[in-house]
Design a protein around this motif. Structure first.
Motif, short mmCIF file in Angstrom:
data_model
loop_
_atom_site.label_atom_id
_atom_site.label_comp_id
_atom_site.label_asym_id
_atom_site.label_seq_id
_atom_site.Cartn_x
_atom_site.Cartn_y
_atom_site.Cartn_z
N ASP A 1 -5.84 -1.15 64.29
CA ASP A 1 -4.98 -0.40 63.39
C ASP A 1 -5.47 1.02 63.14
N ALA A 2 -6.66 1.36 63.62
CA ALA A 2 -7.21 2.70 63.40
C ALA A 2 -6.27 3.75 64.00
N GLY A 3 -5.99 4.78 63.21
CA GLY A 3 -5.09 5.82 63.67
C GLY A 3 -3.63 5.52 63.43
N LYS A 4 -3.34 4.35 62.82
CA LYS A 4 -1.95 3.96 62.58
C LYS A 4 -1.64 3.79 61.09
N THR A 5 -2.67 3.61 60.29
CA THR A 5 -2.48 3.36 58.87
C THR A 5 -3.65 3.98 58.09
N ARG A 6 -3.38 4.37 56.85
CA ARG A 6 -4.46 4.97 56.04
C ARG A 6 -5.43 3.94 55.52
N PHE A 7 -5.09 2.66 55.64
CA PHE A 7 -5.96 1.63 55.08
C PHE A 7 -7.25 1.45 55.89
N THR A 8 -7.28 1.91 57.14
CA THR A 8 -8.50 1.84 57.95
C THR A 8 -9.26 3.17 57.93
N ALA A 9 -9.00 4.01 56.94
CA ALA A 9 -9.50 5.38 56.96
C ALA A 9 -11.02 5.49 57.01
N GLN A 10 -11.74 4.50 56.48
CA GLN A 10 -13.20 4.57 56.53
C GLN A 10 -13.74 4.37 57.94
N ARG A 11 -12.91 3.79 58.82
CA ARG A 11 -13.25 3.58 60.23
C ARG A 11 -14.60 2.87 60.41
N TRP A 12 -14.75 1.82 59.63
CA TRP A 12 -15.90 0.93 59.76
C TRP A 12 -15.36 -0.42 60.24
N PHE A 13 -15.93 -0.89 61.35
CA PHE A 13 -15.44 -2.14 61.94
C PHE A 13 -16.62 -3.03 62.32
N ASN A 14 -16.37 -4.33 62.31
CA ASN A 14 -17.43 -5.30 62.55
C ASN A 14 -16.81 -6.49 63.27
N ASP A 15 -17.33 -6.79 64.46
CA ASP A 15 -16.73 -7.84 65.28
C ASP A 15 -16.78 -9.20 64.60
N GLU A 16 -17.89 -9.50 63.94
CA GLU A 16 -18.01 -10.80 63.27
C GLU A 16 -16.98 -10.91 62.14
N LEU A 17 -16.82 -9.83 61.37
CA LEU A 17 -15.85 -9.83 60.29
C LEU A 17 -14.43 -10.00 60.83
N GLU A 18 -14.10 -9.27 61.89
CA GLU A 18 -12.76 -9.41 62.47
C GLU A 18 -12.53 -10.83 62.96
N GLY A 19 -13.57 -11.46 63.51
CA GLY A 19 -13.44 -12.84 63.96
C GLY A 19 -13.13 -13.78 62.80
N LEU A 20 -13.77 -13.56 61.67
CA LEU A 20 -13.52 -14.40 60.49
C LEU A 20 -12.10 -14.17 59.95
N ILE A 21 -11.65 -12.93 59.99
CA ILE A 21 -10.29 -12.63 59.54
C ILE A 21 -9.27 -13.38 60.40
N VAL A 22 -9.51 -13.39 61.71
CA VAL A 22 -8.63 -14.12 62.62
C VAL A 22 -8.67 -15.62 62.32
N LYS A 23 -9.88 -16.17 62.10
CA LYS A 23 -10.02 -17.61 61.82
C LYS A 23 -9.31 -18.00 60.53
N PHE A 24 -9.39 -17.13 59.54
CA PHE A 24 -8.73 -17.41 58.27
C PHE A 24 -7.24 -17.65 58.49
#
Length: 550
Positions: free
Chosen positions: A451-474
């Motif tokens: 979503d980076a570059g598409k929405t202001r909610f990712t503005a801090q541009r900090w990403f973490n693969d493990e966190l994204e994996g947990l978000i998907v699992k949820f």
């Protein structure tokens, strides 16, 4: 408030609020602006009018957060998630029409999603990272195939507007298309008047739910800032408003206690953030350092921001997970006990942490530098018309400067601020993320790399693969116990890394005038999220509940 600003607003609105003959006109404030630009492109996240979504382009479904997240079916009459969670079908209402009278069918839905695939810049929720295909089952039914099983697919899919194929198929440059005369599906599609000072959206002649719609037109007067909005509200010219009004009981309610009302429920999480991908190399060094981020967070006097900048209306959020009171039932108390010190105001602690990490004043200009001696200096950007946020930023800058950090404030117009957050053309900012049914949506919006570059909610541009994996699992399990375990892991990652700094949950700004209309949501009758903000699709339900006073 400046006297000239108040008189200008009162004079202008006095003329604007005269209703057209035989019409019921609801006068509202939905966004501050120095002038209106005629743009009703529903995919435009910055310069399109904020009355476009929901009122011109109706969603498939609206989930009512104030009613146990119950689905209110709009263009769709039902949906069905496959047992394996790998696909979902929506069935549209029979007999739907666009505002120009042409049929609205499943083919329009299929067209919209394929069109977004063709023009990825329109895809502001990265839907094609989430789905692998869309097909028409019959005239009323659409099936989406998901890339991964998801129990929450419906929420993501209904976020995008459905547009008419017969109009948009010929638009070759949809990103810049202003859509000045929209063809839509919602209750208020007809732009009957548009000037730089005011515009009217009037009822859709082919609206499927016309029997419930008691309003003929919505009128949007141009108001530049909170001072002008306050003058218009206090003067009784606005029926429905969304703005911070200082000392609302004195400045608004007291002007007409019988009719001037407000209701401020806890809403969006307000945060400060540092752009991890800023083009300023020296700032980027500091921003990527966890010790620096933690120290910055500790300089923020959150209680003063609530009490002084917010007049006590917001809800304090000192939670390193950002959950706060809104998502309290999801919180793991061990995380806050261990890491909450970094989201608690502690100026001495911040200074000590900076000293220990090597951030000292090496060039003797009065401000701390990077450990390698390079200077740190950044602006915190905030919309120039949002007075409560400006005051919040000023309090933040006082704490930062007292700790020796060279921070200042930039005040672009809201559209520029929003575009800068989307594009990453800034150093630091104040921002917010809307409230939803669970904290999943906050994390999904903030930390999905696609979503980076598409929405202001990712503005801090900090990403973490493990966190994204947990978000998907949820999203892949409907089991609440499993979701709680997954969210415990996700919130620990966020709290440990502090990618943004929550300060409070903003009040859901909502003022209303009962003199001309009834049916308003209130603290005594909290049937729907009442704000007219574009982040709130339930505003459509609120509009349908309003009736003119007889």
């Amino acid at each position: 408030m400046k006297r000239s600003s108040a008189l200008l607003a009162m004079t202008m609105l006095g003329a604007l609020t005269l209703p057209a003959a035989a019409q019921t006109v609801l006068t509202v404030n939905v966004e501050p602006a120095t002038t209106w630009v005629r743009n009703f492109n529903p995919f435009n996240q910055t310069s399109a009018r904020q009355s476009t979504l929901d009122f011109i382009y109706e969603p498939l479904i609206v989930f009512n957060r104030f009613d146990d997240n119950r689905p209110n079916y709009r263009l769709a009459e039902s949906y069905k998630l496959a047992e394996d969670l790998k696909s979902i079908e929506f069935k549209l209402r029979d007999g739907l029409k666009w505002s120009d009278g042409k049929p609205l069918t499943a083919s329009d839905v299929v067209f919209t999603y394929n069109y977004i695939k063709q023009y990825p810049a329109l895809d502001f929720v990265s839907i094609w990272q989430f789905i692998s295909g869309v097909e028409q089952v019959d005239k009323q039914t659409v099936r989406f195939t998901l890339r991964q099983p998801s129990a929450l697919a419906v929420d993501r899919l209904i976020a995008l507007p459905i547009v008419p194929e017969h109009v948009w198929k010929d638009i070759k440059e949809p990103v810049t298309f202003a859509n000045e005369t929209p063809v839509g599906s919602g209750p208020m599609t007809e732009v009957t008047r548009f000037t730089p000072q005011t515009y009217d959206q009037c009822r859709n002649p082919h609206y499927w739910d016309a029997a419930r719609l008691a309003i003929d037109c919505m009128r949007f007067p141009q108001l530049a800032d909170n001072n002008q909005i306050l003058a218009a509200s206090a003067g009784g010219q606005l029926d429905w408003g969304v703005a911070f009004l200082p000392d609302v009981k004195k400045t608004f309610v007291a002007k007409d206690p019988q009719h001037h009302k407000y209701w401020y429920a806890a809403g969006s999480m307000v945060e400060f953030l540092l752009n991890q991908e800023t083009s300023n190399e020296n700032n980027r060094k500091a921003f990527k350092d966890l010790n620096f981020r933690r120290a910055v967070s500790m300089t923020l006097d959150r209680k003063a921001m609530v009490d002084v900048a917010g007049y006590g209306y917001p809800t304090l959020n000192e939670d390193p997970t950002a959950f706060g009171e809104v998502y309290k039932i999801w919180s793991d108390p061990k995380v806050k006990a261990e890491l909450g010190k970094y989201t608690t105001y502690d100026l001495d602690g911040a200074k000590a942490l900076l000293d220990k990490a090597g951030y000292v004043d090496k060039n003797r200009d009065g401000f701390r530098d990077n450990p390698d001696g390079t200077p740190i200096a950044f602006n915190i950007i905030v919309p120039n018309s949002w007075s409560d946020w400006i005051d919040t930023v000023q309090i933040a800058i006082e704490g930062l400067r007292e700790a020796g950090i060279n921070a200042s404030m930039g005040t672009p117009e809201e559209a520029v601020w929003s575009q800068n957050l989307i594009s990453g053309s800034f150093d630091a900012a104040i921002n917010s993320i809307p409230v939803a049914a669970t904290p999943y949506y906050m994390y999904q919006r903030a930390f999905t790399k696609a979503d980076a570059g598409k929405t202001r909610f990712t503005a801090q541009r900090w990403f973490n693969d493990e966190l994204e994996g947990l978000i998907v699992k949820f999203a892949q399990t409907p089991d609440q116990a499993q979701q709680k375990t997954i969210m415990n892991g996700a919130q620990r990652i966020v709290a440990e890394n502090l990618p943004f700094f929550p300060v409070y949950n903003s009040a859901t700004w909502y003022q209303y005038n009962t003199k001309r209309f009834t049916g308003w949501a209130s603290g005594e009758n909290p049937f729907v999220n009442p704000t007219i903000s574009r982040q709130n699709p339930a505003r459509l339900l609120h509009l349908l509940a309003l009736k003119p006073v007889k």
